[in-house]
Design a protein around this motif. Structure first.
Motif, PDB file in Angstrom:
ATOM      1  N   GLU A 193       0.984  -1.229  -0.029  1.00 15.02           N
ATOM      2  CA  GLU A 193       0.078  -0.126  -0.021  1.00 15.02           C
ATOM      3  C   GLU A 193       0.758   1.290   0.071  1.00 15.02           C
ATOM      4  OE1 GLU A 193      -3.510   0.644   0.065  1.00 15.02           O
ATOM      5  OE2 GLU A 193      -3.352  -1.485  -0.868  1.00 15.02           O
ATOM      6  N   ILE A 194       1.902   1.230   0.880  1.00 24.01           N
ATOM      7  CA  ILE A 194       2.840   2.436   0.975  1.00 24.01           C
ATOM      8  C   ILE A 194       3.478   2.736  -0.652  1.00 24.01           C
ATOM      9  CG2 ILE A 194       4.686   3.286   1.983  1.00 24.01           C
ATOM     10  CD1 ILE A 194       3.715   1.913   4.593  1.00 24.01           C
ATOM     11  N   ILE A 195       4.050   1.366  -1.133  1.00 27.30           N
ATOM     12  CA  ILE A 195       4.676   1.749  -2.207  1.00 27.30           C
ATOM     13  C   ILE A 195       3.890   2.270  -3.414  1.00 27.30           C
ATOM     14  CG2 ILE A 195       5.846   0.379  -4.236  1.00 27.30           C
ATOM     15  CD1 ILE A 195       6.892  -1.576  -1.892  1.00 27.30           C
ATOM     16  N   GLY A 196       2.536   1.643  -3.407  1.00 29.84           N
ATOM     17  CA  GLY A 196       1.423   2.139  -4.335  1.00 29.84           C
ATOM     18  C   GLY A 196       1.182   3.491  -4.253  1.00 29.84           C
ATOM     19  N   ILE A 241       3.860   9.641 -10.052  1.00 33.50           N
ATOM     20  CA  ILE A 241       3.013  10.007 -11.067  1.00 33.50           C
ATOM     21  C   ILE A 241       2.500  11.343 -11.247  1.00 33.50           C
ATOM     22  CG2 ILE A 241       1.034   9.418 -12.666  1.00 33.50           C
ATOM     23  CD1 ILE A 241       1.869   6.410 -11.636  1.00 33.50           C
ATOM     24  N   ARG A 242       2.026  11.951 -10.133  1.00 31.24           N
ATOM     25  CA  ARG A 242       1.140  13.188 -10.222  1.00 31.24           C
ATOM     26  C   ARG A 242       2.302  14.372  -9.832  1.00 31.24           C
ATOM     27  NH1 ARG A 242      -1.917  11.922  -5.038  1.00 31.24           N
ATOM     28  NH2 ARG A 242      -2.785   9.877  -5.739  1.00 31.24           N
ATOM     29  N   GLY A 243       3.560  13.963  -9.602  1.00 28.45           N
ATOM     30  CA  GLY A 243       4.491  15.046  -9.455  1.00 28.45           C
ATOM     31  C   GLY A 243       4.466  15.602  -8.258  1.00 28.45           C
ATOM     32  N   GLN A 244       3.959  15.026  -7.186  1.00 32.40           N
ATOM     33  CA  GLN A 244       4.085  15.453  -5.824  1.00 32.40           C
ATOM     34  C   GLN A 244       5.349  15.534  -4.983  1.00 32.40           C
ATOM     35  OE1 GLN A 244       0.685  13.605  -4.445  1.00 32.40           O
ATOM     36  NE2 GLN A 244      -0.922  15.344  -4.739  1.00 32.40           N
TER      37      GLN A 244
END
Length: 124
Positions: free
Chosen positions: A87-90, A97-100
């Motif tokens: 879950e943490i890796i996901g 991906i979102r660039g955060q």
């Protein structure tokens, strides 16, 4: 001569017709235009309301689906010890991906404690 008279009469009649049409446009067609605009506004309001109803229905269905998934996730977390790590890796991958996440710093760990250089023996 008759042709010029006919053309003059035709042009005058056309000019008077245009003037009368312009002068009578507002009193005759103004109410009709306002009525059509009102009907368009009513239709738009109905459509906006229908969109809101559909969105609320979709949100309700999504909430039911999430509520149904909670016991499944709890069971998976209890039976699979690596589930939380996945879950943490996901979540980490989604943030990338979102660039955060702007920078990644890797800290080596052993038993979930960071390995510090100060604890290593000095090799001579």
């Amino acid at each position: 001569m008759i042709r010029e008279a006919f053309l003059g009469f035709f042009a005058g009649t056309l000019a008077i017709g245009v003037i009368v049409r312009v002068l009578l446009w507002r009193p005759l067609f103004g109410p009709w235009i306002r009525k059509r605009q009102g009907l368009a506004d009513v239709r738009q309001a109905k459509q906006s309301r229908q969109i809101l109803v559909e969105q609320a229905s979709a949100e309700r269905e999504a909430a039911r689906e999430r509520a149904g998934a909670i016991p499944i996730v709890d069971k998976a977390a209890q039976t699979d010890p690596e589930y939380r790590q996945h879950e943490i890796i996901g979540a980490f991958a989604e943030a990338l991906i979102r660039g955060q996440i702007a920078q990644i710093i890797y800290v080596p760990t052993e038993g979930n404690l960071p390995i510090l250089e100060a604890t290593r023996p000095i090799a001579e």
